[in-house]
Design a protein around this motif. Structure first.
Motif, PDB file in Angstrom:
ATOM      1  N   PHE A   1       0.987  -1.205   0.041  1.00 59.31           N
ATOM      2  CA  PHE A   1      -0.116   0.004  -0.115  1.00 59.31           C
ATOM      3  C   PHE A   1       0.896   1.310   0.048  1.00 59.31           C
ATOM      4  O   PHE A   1       0.734   2.274  -0.742  1.00 59.31           O
ATOM      5  CB  PHE A   1      -0.793  -0.090   1.145  1.00 59.31           C
ATOM      6  CG  PHE A   1      -2.121  -1.035   1.194  1.00 59.31           C
ATOM      7  CD1 PHE A   1      -1.953  -1.869  -0.044  1.00 59.31           C
ATOM      8  CD2 PHE A   1      -3.075  -0.814   1.885  1.00 59.31           C
ATOM      9  CE1 PHE A   1      -3.062  -2.670   0.039  1.00 59.31           C
ATOM     10  CE2 PHE A   1      -4.122  -1.739   2.122  1.00 59.31           C
ATOM     11  CZ  PHE A   1      -4.362  -2.656   1.141  1.00 59.31           C
ATOM     12  N   THR A   2       1.823   1.185   0.938  1.00 59.55           N
ATOM     13  CA  THR A   2       2.851   2.327   1.102  1.00 59.55           C
ATOM     14  C   THR A   2       3.530   2.707  -0.422  1.00 59.55           C
ATOM     15  O   THR A   2       3.606   3.839  -1.060  1.00 59.55           O
ATOM     16  CB  THR A   2       3.942   2.274   1.840  1.00 59.55           C
ATOM     17  OG1 THR A   2       3.185   2.078   3.119  1.00 59.55           O
ATOM     18  CG2 THR A   2       4.813   3.450   1.747  1.00 59.55           C
ATOM     19  N   ASN A   3       3.996   1.498  -1.302  1.00 57.77           N
ATOM     20  CA  ASN A   3       4.498   1.897  -2.564  1.00 57.77           C
ATOM     21  C   ASN A   3       3.671   2.299  -3.376  1.00 57.77           C
ATOM     22  O   ASN A   3       3.833   3.312  -4.342  1.00 57.77           O
ATOM     23  CB  ASN A   3       4.987   0.685  -2.895  1.00 57.77           C
ATOM     24  CG  ASN A   3       6.229   0.016  -2.201  1.00 57.77           C
ATOM     25  OD1 ASN A   3       7.068   0.689  -1.577  1.00 57.77           O
ATOM     26  ND2 ASN A   3       6.568  -1.317  -2.234  1.00 57.77           N
ATOM     27  N   GLN A   4       2.405   1.755  -3.444  1.00 57.70           N
ATOM     28  CA  GLN A   4       1.285   2.320  -4.671  1.00 57.70           C
ATOM     29  C   GLN A   4       1.054   3.896  -4.323  1.00 57.70           C
ATOM     30  O   GLN A   4       0.987   4.746  -5.232  1.00 57.70           O
ATOM     31  CB  GLN A   4       0.177   1.580  -4.303  1.00 57.70           C
ATOM     32  CG  GLN A   4      -0.034   0.244  -4.839  1.00 57.70           C
ATOM     33  CD  GLN A   4       0.282   0.290  -6.348  1.00 57.70           C
ATOM     34  OE1 GLN A   4      -0.299   0.979  -6.949  1.00 57.70           O
ATOM     35  NE2 GLN A   4       0.808  -0.742  -7.024  1.00 57.70           N
ATOM     36  N   ILE A   5       0.848   4.179  -3.061  1.00 63.29           N
ATOM     37  CA  ILE A   5       0.644   5.564  -2.579  1.00 63.29           C
ATOM     38  C   ILE A   5       1.731   6.442  -2.718  1.00 63.29           C
ATOM     39  O   ILE A   5       1.643   7.631  -3.408  1.00 63.29           O
ATOM     40  CB  ILE A   5      -0.005   5.587  -1.142  1.00 63.29           C
ATOM     41  CG1 ILE A   5      -0.996   5.027  -0.783  1.00 63.29           C
ATOM     42  CG2 ILE A   5      -0.033   7.303  -0.695  1.00 63.29           C
ATOM     43  CD1 ILE A   5      -1.369   5.265   0.549  1.00 63.29           C
ATOM     44  N   SER A   6       3.164   6.199  -2.661  1.00 62.59           N
ATOM     45  CA  SER A   6       4.388   7.035  -3.044  1.00 62.59           C
ATOM     46  C   SER A   6       4.392   7.199  -4.624  1.00 62.59           C
ATOM     47  O   SER A   6       4.933   8.263  -4.792  1.00 62.59           O
ATOM     48  CB  SER A   6       5.532   6.283  -2.298  1.00 62.59           C
ATOM     49  OG  SER A   6       5.596   5.109  -2.994  1.00 62.59           O
ATOM     50  N   GLN A   7       3.838   6.352  -5.196  1.00 58.23           N
ATOM     51  CA  GLN A   7       4.135   6.312  -6.744  1.00 58.23           C
ATOM     52  C   GLN A   7       2.857   7.005  -7.344  1.00 58.23           C
ATOM     53  O   GLN A   7       2.966   7.990  -8.339  1.00 58.23           O
ATOM     54  CB  GLN A   7       4.105   4.895  -7.332  1.00 58.23           C
ATOM     55  CG  GLN A   7       5.555   4.104  -6.858  1.00 58.23           C
ATOM     56  CD  GLN A   7       5.560   2.865  -7.532  1.00 58.23           C
ATOM     57  OE1 GLN A   7       4.742   2.419  -8.386  1.00 58.23           O
ATOM     58  NE2 GLN A   7       6.429   1.879  -6.870  1.00 58.23           N
ATOM     59  N   ASN A   8       1.476   6.702  -6.908  1.00 57.25           N
ATOM     60  CA  ASN A   8       0.595   7.373  -7.397  1.00 57.25           C
ATOM     61  C   ASN A   8      -0.546   8.018  -6.629  1.00 57.25           C
ATOM     62  O   ASN A   8      -1.512   8.324  -7.018  1.00 57.25           O
ATOM     63  CB  ASN A   8      -0.306   5.955  -8.124  1.00 57.25           C
ATOM     64  CG  ASN A   8       0.958   5.412  -8.962  1.00 57.25           C
ATOM     65  OD1 ASN A   8       1.210   5.969 -10.167  1.00 57.25           O
ATOM     66  ND2 ASN A   8       0.829   4.171  -8.882  1.00 57.25           N
TER      67      ASN A   8
ATOM     68  N   VAL B   1      -3.023   8.367  -3.003  1.00 54.48           N
ATOM     69  CA  VAL B   1      -4.225   7.704  -2.267  1.00 54.48           C
ATOM     70  C   VAL B   1      -5.069   7.197  -3.430  1.00 54.48           C
ATOM     71  O   VAL B   1      -5.559   6.030  -3.754  1.00 54.48           O
ATOM     72  CB  VAL B   1      -4.766   8.476  -1.414  1.00 54.48           C
ATOM     73  CG1 VAL B   1      -6.180   7.744  -0.871  1.00 54.48           C
ATOM     74  CG2 VAL B   1      -3.885   8.906  -0.263  1.00 54.48           C
ATOM     75  N   GLU B   2      -5.380   8.029  -4.434  1.00 53.87           N
ATOM     76  CA  GLU B   2      -6.100   7.786  -5.526  1.00 53.87           C
ATOM     77  C   GLU B   2      -5.580   6.596  -6.479  1.00 53.87           C
ATOM     78  O   GLU B   2      -6.412   5.666  -6.936  1.00 53.87           O
ATOM     79  CB  GLU B   2      -6.614   8.957  -6.435  1.00 53.87           C
ATOM     80  CG  GLU B   2      -7.678   8.756  -7.314  1.00 53.87           C
ATOM     81  CD  GLU B   2      -9.098   8.585  -6.764  1.00 53.87           C
ATOM     82  OE1 GLU B   2      -9.835   7.622  -7.226  1.00 53.87           O
ATOM     83  OE2 GLU B   2      -9.388   8.796  -5.546  1.00 53.87           O
ATOM     84  N   GLY B   3      -4.283   6.485  -6.483  1.00 59.59           N
ATOM     85  CA  GLY B   3      -3.586   5.589  -7.181  1.00 59.59           C
ATOM     86  C   GLY B   3      -3.981   4.007  -6.455  1.00 59.59           C
ATOM     87  O   GLY B   3      -4.349   2.998  -7.299  1.00 59.59           O
ATOM     88  N   LEU B   4      -3.926   4.015  -5.155  1.00 65.14           N
ATOM     89  CA  LEU B   4      -4.113   2.646  -4.445  1.00 65.14           C
ATOM     90  C   LEU B   4      -5.432   2.394  -4.620  1.00 65.14           C
ATOM     91  O   LEU B   4      -5.867   1.269  -4.850  1.00 65.14           O
ATOM     92  CB  LEU B   4      -3.904   3.254  -3.056  1.00 65.14           C
ATOM     93  CG  LEU B   4      -4.110   1.884  -2.081  1.00 65.14           C
ATOM     94  CD1 LEU B   4      -3.354   0.665  -2.479  1.00 65.14           C
ATOM     95  CD2 LEU B   4      -3.931   2.227  -0.670  1.00 65.14           C
ATOM     96  N   VAL B   5      -6.426   3.432  -4.781  1.00 62.10           N
ATOM     97  CA  VAL B   5      -7.875   3.042  -4.878  1.00 62.10           C
ATOM     98  C   VAL B   5      -8.090   2.540  -6.327  1.00 62.10           C
ATOM     99  O   VAL B   5      -8.829   1.350  -6.380  1.00 62.10           O
ATOM    100  CB  VAL B   5      -8.813   4.314  -4.831  1.00 62.10           C
ATOM    101  CG1 VAL B   5     -10.168   3.932  -4.987  1.00 62.10           C
ATOM    102  CG2 VAL B   5      -8.873   4.960  -3.352  1.00 62.10           C
TER     103      VAL B   5
END
Length: 213
Positions: free
Chosen positions: A183-190, A192-196
């Motif tokens: 989750f942290t990697n997804q948020i750092s790259q994209n 919060v909306e990227g994690l969604v």
């Protein structure tokens, strides 16, 4: 391979509890945490073993069972918040609702196949070690099957609506910790909306995937 399958099946038992098991009797606010776990796990395994459609891997039926019968007894919002760590505060209220829903669906879909394969497993329940005024406890169990015994522990919190499960530990790994880096990697790259979007896309992939035989 056998140990991997056992891991998946044990995790399925626990994740169904987190996302929502089927109760033969509805526990009330006074039900102790260890009694709650025993009641839930025993009934879940009996229900799976008695349902031919679930054993065939009928994912819509598994999801329907989970959605209708259990969510009030778990705290997926806290599970999701812990998996996100400090990033949870970066999400808007709308995003928090989305993330909780998508994460719950991901857990159900990811392990529904393993759940359908439960056959000869049994669960040994350990005595609870907790003080009467504790607000959080860990209920310890051991899953027994053809392979080595697998420790499976549940973390619960006491709320004004009774005890709720929000995390589980299998073979030394807590669920929320297992997802936190991803989750942290997804948020750092994209963001919060990227994690969604990542969770939504993953759930769409799982929804269209053919069940394994």
């Amino acid at each position: 391979m056998k140990s991997c399958n056992m891991f998946s099946r044990c995790l399925a038992i626990g994740l169904l509890l987190i996302s929502g098991p089927l109760f033969a009797q509805v526990p009330d606010q006074a039900t102790p945490p260890d009694a709650l776990i025993k009641m839930v796990v025993t009934d879940v395994m009996a229900s799976v073993k008695a349902d031919a459609e679930i054993q065939k891997g009928n994912i819509p039926k598994i999801i329907d069972l989970v959605e209708k019968k259990i969510v009030p007894y778990t705290d997926m919002r806290r599970t999701t918040e812990m998996a996100m760590g400090p990033n949870w505060k970066k999400a808007t209220p709308e995003q928090q609702v989305q993330l909780t829903s998508e994460f719950k669906n991901l857990l159900i879909r990811t392990y529904s196949g393993a759940l359908s394969q439960l056959r000869d497993q049994t669960v040994q329940f350990k005595a609870l070690r907790a003080a009467p005024d504790d607000k959080e406890v860990v209920v310890k169990t051991v899953v027994l099957g053809r392979g080595d015994p697998v420790p499976l522990d549940y973390r619960l919190e006491k709320t004004d609506k009774g005890w709720k499960v929000y995390d589980m530990n299998i073979m030394g790994v807590w669920l929320v910790e297992a997802y936190r880096n991803q989750f942290t990697n997804q948020i750092s790259q994209n963001g919060v909306e990227g994690l969604v979007k990542f969770l939504q896309d993953r759930n769409k992939q799982l929804a269209t995937a053919k069940p394994a035989n």
